[in-house]
Design an enzyme around this catalytic site. Structure first.
Site, PDB file in Angstrom:
ATOM      1  CG  LEU A   1      -2.207   0.778   1.196  1.00 55.52           C
ATOM      2  CD1 LEU A   1      -3.077   0.359   0.016  1.00 55.52           C
ATOM      3  CD2 LEU A   1      -2.978   0.585   2.493  1.00 55.52           C
ATOM      4  CG  ASP A   2       1.380   3.572  -3.612  1.00 52.95           C
ATOM      5  OD1 ASP A   2       2.066   2.543  -3.725  1.00 52.95           O
ATOM      6  OD2 ASP A   2       0.844   4.144  -4.580  1.00 52.95           O
ATOM      7  CE1 TYR A   3       6.175   7.393   4.403  1.00 55.36           C
ATOM      8  CE2 TYR A   3       5.932   9.274   2.924  1.00 55.36           C
ATOM      9  CZ  TYR A   3       6.311   8.746   4.139  1.00 55.36           C
ATOM     10  OH  TYR A   3       6.828   9.562   5.110  1.00 55.36           O
TER      11      TYR A   3
ATOM     12  CG  HIS B   1       2.448   4.536  -8.077  1.00 54.71           C
ATOM     13  ND1 HIS B   1       2.484   4.684  -6.706  1.00 54.71           N
ATOM     14  CD2 HIS B   1       3.737   4.591  -8.503  1.00 54.71           C
ATOM     15  CE1 HIS B   1       3.745   4.839  -6.319  1.00 54.71           C
ATOM     16  NE2 HIS B   1       4.516   4.771  -7.381  1.00 54.71           N
TER      17      HIS B   1
END
Length: 250
Positions: A104-106, A192
């Site tokens: 899960l992206d930052y 993304h």
């Protein structure tokens, strides 16, 4: 004596996921019975002495499964050389080393599975079986139904990759604040992915959160909190796992 691939043994002992183990092997951070191993196809005894960065990988017989509501600005990794906050810092009270399933992206908040069950983690991340994941996107401007329909009909990302949302809908529009809320469900996981899909539909993303993984939702789980999966939830995941294993997908 049972012989298996090194990365599978590491994952089964609950140290890291199989994919993460492969990266550690490539980096020369894993040794077996005193010898550093960098060969990806290396096989050894399941009771071999295995060290990662000089620390012994000891099997934990108990399997842990957690649903975690990750905050924004937290890395989905167990450590960070730059000293940024990671998901590992939220699980210091857990007696085993649990690690994230997938990523899960930052700058994205929301649901993330954490476990020390290497087989289940490898299955969930397996490219042949992609779990449904639902996201809510706060977007700048007034999003219209045409843009939402575009997400369902499909958009092209990464220059030549065509992808569709399983479902998408416009949840809310605030004309006064010039903000829209879009919800979409995908079954893929390129880097993304959701951000690129929204951009391809000319939707200006402000903030993104994951609200559901397959049958699991946030269920009033506060940001930064986690709960242990219930036995029937683990069985439900393993039911999908066993079905695919019988079909020879894994």
């Amino acid at each position: 004596m049972t012989i298996e691939r090194l990365q599978k043994i590491i994952a089964n002992r609950g140290a890291v996921s199989r994919r993460a183990a492969e990266k550690l092997i490539e980096q020369g951070r894993v040794s077996v019975d005193g010898q550093v191993v960098t060969e990806m196809g290396f096989k050894t005894s399941t009771d071999a002495l295995i060290l990662i960065d000089g620390k012994e990988v000891i099997a934990d017989d108990r399997k842990y499964y957690f649903l975690f509501n990750k905050p924004r600005l937290v890395l989905t990794t167990m450590d960070d050389p730059k000293g940024r906050k990671t998901v590992a810092e939220f699980f210091t009270d857990v007696p085993a080393r649990v690690y994230p399933v997938g990523r899960l992206d930052y700058d994205v908040s929301g649901l993330l599975l954490m476990t020390n069950d290497g087989d289940l983690a490898n299955f969930i991340m397996h490219p042949r079986y992609e779990f449904f994941k639902t996201y809510q996107a706060m977007c700048r401007g007034i999003v219209d139904k045409r843009q939402v329909k575009k997400l369902i009909n499909g958009v092209t990302i990464d220059e030549d990759y065509f992808t569709k949302a399983i479902d998408a809908k416009l949840c809310n529009v605030n004309n006064e604040k010039n903000i829209s809320i879009v919800e979409l469900t995908i079954a893929e996981g390129k880097n993304h992915h959701v951000k690129k899909m929204l951009a391809a539909a000319d939707i200006d993303l402000v903030k993104l959160k994951r609200t559901k993984i397959e049958f699991l939702d946030d269920d009033n789980l506060e940001v930064g909190e986690y709960r242990e999966l219930k036995p029937h939830e683990v069985k439900q995941f393993y039911g999908i796992y066993n079905q695919n294993k019988r079909k020879g997908d894994l």
